[in-house]
Write an enzyme that holds these catalytic residues in place. Structure first.
Site, PDB file in Angstrom:
ATOM      1  CG  ASP A  80      49.309  34.673  41.003  1.00 52.87           C
ATOM      2  OD1 ASP A  80      48.885  35.773  41.717  1.00 52.87           O
ATOM      3  OD2 ASP A  80      48.511  34.548  39.684  1.00 52.87           O
ATOM      4  CE1 TYR A 120      42.065  34.911  39.949  1.00 51.58           C
ATOM      5  CE2 TYR A 120      42.524  34.794  37.756  1.00 51.58           C
ATOM      6  CZ  TYR A 120      43.162  34.591  38.768  1.00 51.58           C
ATOM      7  OH  TYR A 120      43.953  35.747  39.221  1.00 51.58           O
ATOM      8  CG  HIS A 138      50.528  39.861  42.997  1.00 55.87           C
ATOM      9  ND1 HIS A 138      50.357  38.792  43.950  1.00 55.87           N
ATOM     10  CD2 HIS A 138      50.768  39.869  41.841  1.00 55.87           C
ATOM     11  CE1 HIS A 138      49.883  37.782  42.778  1.00 55.87           C
ATOM     12  NE2 HIS A 138      50.110  37.619  42.029  1.00 55.87           N
TER      13      HIS A 138
END
Length: 614
Positions: free
Chosen positions: A377, A519, A577
């Site tokens: 990730d 982010y 994921h």
């Protein structure tokens, strides 16, 4: 037994008793043995206590192959050189060399004289370019036998003591560094090493087998011995040791499996997770003032594991035992903003430049010149950035789910492009406003982690009642990531209660501000990475794709061969994921096999290459 430790200039928090911790500072590199607990069903009782391996011809392809090739290149009769090595045993030059009575430089002249004498007796003229030094250099050029190394690792995993018993020599030549590096390579993998030149005995002398059993701490009947020479095997068998004559490596390992009652051809073993209380928790403060928490397990080449969102070092709990048992030093850290590491509140503290700096700062502080980095990730984005910005420090790089994206200065602002066409990345736009997503996720940590950590199995999502439109592509329209989901979200099939509890405990300390700030630097990261425009990822690389990851899809990696020339691929189709948790055994196997390509064979070749021309 896993060797666990923390390096100098760190603080270690180790378990003293239930609920107690101890703070301690070290000025050297302590190592401590800790037994990782396993269920009884996962551990078989071996039939033997120890396995003893010859080196050349068992762990490494036979040196006789190199001698035969050298003879052929010189036009000498087949087996002529080996015949000279055996003539006059046990008092010839070769036997004296292996007992340590001659050093290698002394042997060269003594054996050359024996070769000349034997050639004269046979009416053979030695070629002018014959050289004992050249012959030994070629003998040193074998390849490591991977199936044997897998067997050694599995034996140690089951508590079987492993030992090398080798006829070798004292190397005092200019190429001695290569010999030392070769032996160090194997010492890392075995519990004991017995060298004939150090004990004044050589195989097949019965005394050396008795001595080896004493060193290992077993009776002869409790040991197995593998060798490729019949006389060596015969002498060990007469002492009561179970023996295996190695002619075919795969068949020999199957015989070994029968002798010890264990499955040895498969590595890593079935997935076993380490528990937080079973590993040392290390802390280090970098020159930047950032304090990092990490777990440091095993010995060998360094592998640094970088987690993603919203995770911690603990997301690698299945891979830490597997990789350390495979002969690697595994460092799994809480990245900045997570768990027990520093959690600054400023958005700009979480740029890729800062975050890659944390990894390099950790390596600097621990005196690690190079490491292989593995990331999942967001951790994947960090390790790919490291491979471009700090290629001199990266031995290998692996992305788990996260593909490599080359810098694209002409492509324009990625954030603006995302705003125009967010698709599955709509959730990242939801994360942009500080405080909004934090409030949603921190309201009920158990619910948040039960939502995040789910497998790709259909039955793991039955709690939604088949409700549509609950993906990552419409988070803002729904009013939140968890909006539309039941208030009581059941725990995933792939998670245990104590595992979810640990994440809750960690995020109750750090909160979500730091993790979400990762982010909020899309533009800053784009500008920084534009410095690498046109560069390719040159270290050995691995890309692991997951067929059911709806965000980081396998298709997103289609371009990578153009930019990553040394790329190895692995694909796990039935996986979402959270690859480390959903397919732990498969991922560990992929990582170990690739790491062995990067380190095992390459380290062995580099050890050999340290031998200069004599």
């Amino acid at each position: 037994m896993l060797r666990l430790g923390c390096a100098a200039r760190v603080t270690v928090r180790s378990l003293v008793g239930r609920g107690q911790t101890r703070q301690q500072s070290f000025t050297s590199l302590p190592r401590v043995n800790v037994q990782i607990q396993r269920t009884a069903s996962a551990m078989l009782t071996p039939k033997k206590k120890a396995v003893i391996f010859d080196m050349g011809g068992v762990l490494v392809t036979p040196p006789q192959w190199a001698i035969n090739s050298y003879e052929k290149s010189l036009g000498l009769p087949r087996m002529f050189i080996q015949g000279v090595m055996m003539k006059g045993m046990p008092d010839n030059a070769f036997c004296q060399l292996e007992r340590g009575e001659l050093t290698l430089s002394q042997f060269f002249s003594a054996f050359a004289a024996e070769m000349r004498q034997a050639a004269g007796e046979a009416g053979i003229e030695l070629p002018a370019d014959f050289s004992v030094q050249d012959m030994f250099e070629q003998m040193h050029g074998g390849e490591v036998v991977g199936v044997m190394i897998k067997a050694v690792r599995n034996l140690r995993k089951h508590g079987v003591t492993t030992c090398i018993l080798t006829n070798n020599w004292v190397d005092d030549t200019p190429g001695r560094e290569g010999r030392a590096a070769s032996m160090l390579f194997f010492r890392r993998l075995f519990d004991h090493v017995v060298e004939s030149c150090r004990v004044g005995l050589r195989k097949p002398s019965p005394e050396i087998y008795s001595l080896t059993c004493r060193r290992v701490g077993v009776q002869p009947q409790e040991a197995v011995f593998l060798d490729d020479i019949g006389n060596n095997v015969k002498a060990a068998r007469q002492l009561g040791i179970t023996t295996i004559l190695v002619r075919d490596f795969d068949k020999a390992v199957k015989e070994l499996e029968a002798a010890v009652g264990l499955e040895l051809m498969r590595f890593p073993p079935p997935a076993v997770a380490c528990k937080p209380e079973e590993v040392p928790h290390c802390f280090i403060t970098l020159k930047t003032g950032i304090r990092l928490h990490y777990v440091d397990v095993g010995d060998g080449p360094v592998v640094i594991l970088c987690h993603g969102f919203p995770e911690s070092w603990y997301s690698w709990r299945y891979q830490i035992p597997a990789l350390s048992l495979a002969g690697y030093r595994v460092i799994a850290l809480d990245q900045r903003g997570y768990g027990d590491s520093s959690c600054p509140t400023e958005i700009e503290a979480y740029t890729h430049e800062e975050l890659t700096g944390d990894i390099i700062g950790l390596m600097n502080a621990l005196d690690i010149p190079q490491a292989t980095v593995v990331g999942h990730d967001w951790g994947g984005a960090i390790v790919w950035a490291l491979s471009l910005h700090h290629p001199d420090r990266i031995r290998g790089v692996a992305g788990v789910n996260t593909p490599f994206f080359p810098a694209n200065p002409q492509g324009g602002s990625p954030l603006e492009k995302m705003k125009k066409d967010p698709r599955q990345f709509d959730y990242q736009l939801y994360f942009q406003e500080p405080g909004v997503a934090e409030a949603e996720f921190e309201k009920n940590l158990e619910r948040s982690f039960n939502f995040f950590f789910r497998s790709s199995k259909k039955e793991d999502w039955s709690f939604t009642g088949g409700e549509k439109g609950l993906g990552t592509d419409n988070v803002r329209a729904r009013g939140g990531m968890l909006a539309g989901f039941p208030e009581d979200i059941p725990r995933s099939l792939m998670m245990k209660k104590e595992e979810v509890d640990y994440y809750e405990q960690q995020f109750s300390k750090s909160g979500f501000r730091g993790p979400l700030n990762w982010y909020r630097n899309i533009e800053a990261n784009w500008r920084w990475n534009n410095r690498t425009a046109g560069r390719k990822v040159l270290p050995p690389a691995l890309m692991v794709t997951a067929g059911r990851d709806s965000v980081l899809t396998p298709a997103m990696s289609a371009h990578m061969e153009d930019w990553v020339p040394n790329l190895t691929r692995a694909h796990l189709e039935e996986c979402g994921h959270w690859t480390q948790m959903e397919r732990p055994e498969e991922l560990s196997r992929v990582l170990v096999e690739w790491l062995d390509k990067v380190h095992l064979q390459q380290d062995w070749r580099e050890a050999r290459l340290r031998r200069p021309r004599l």
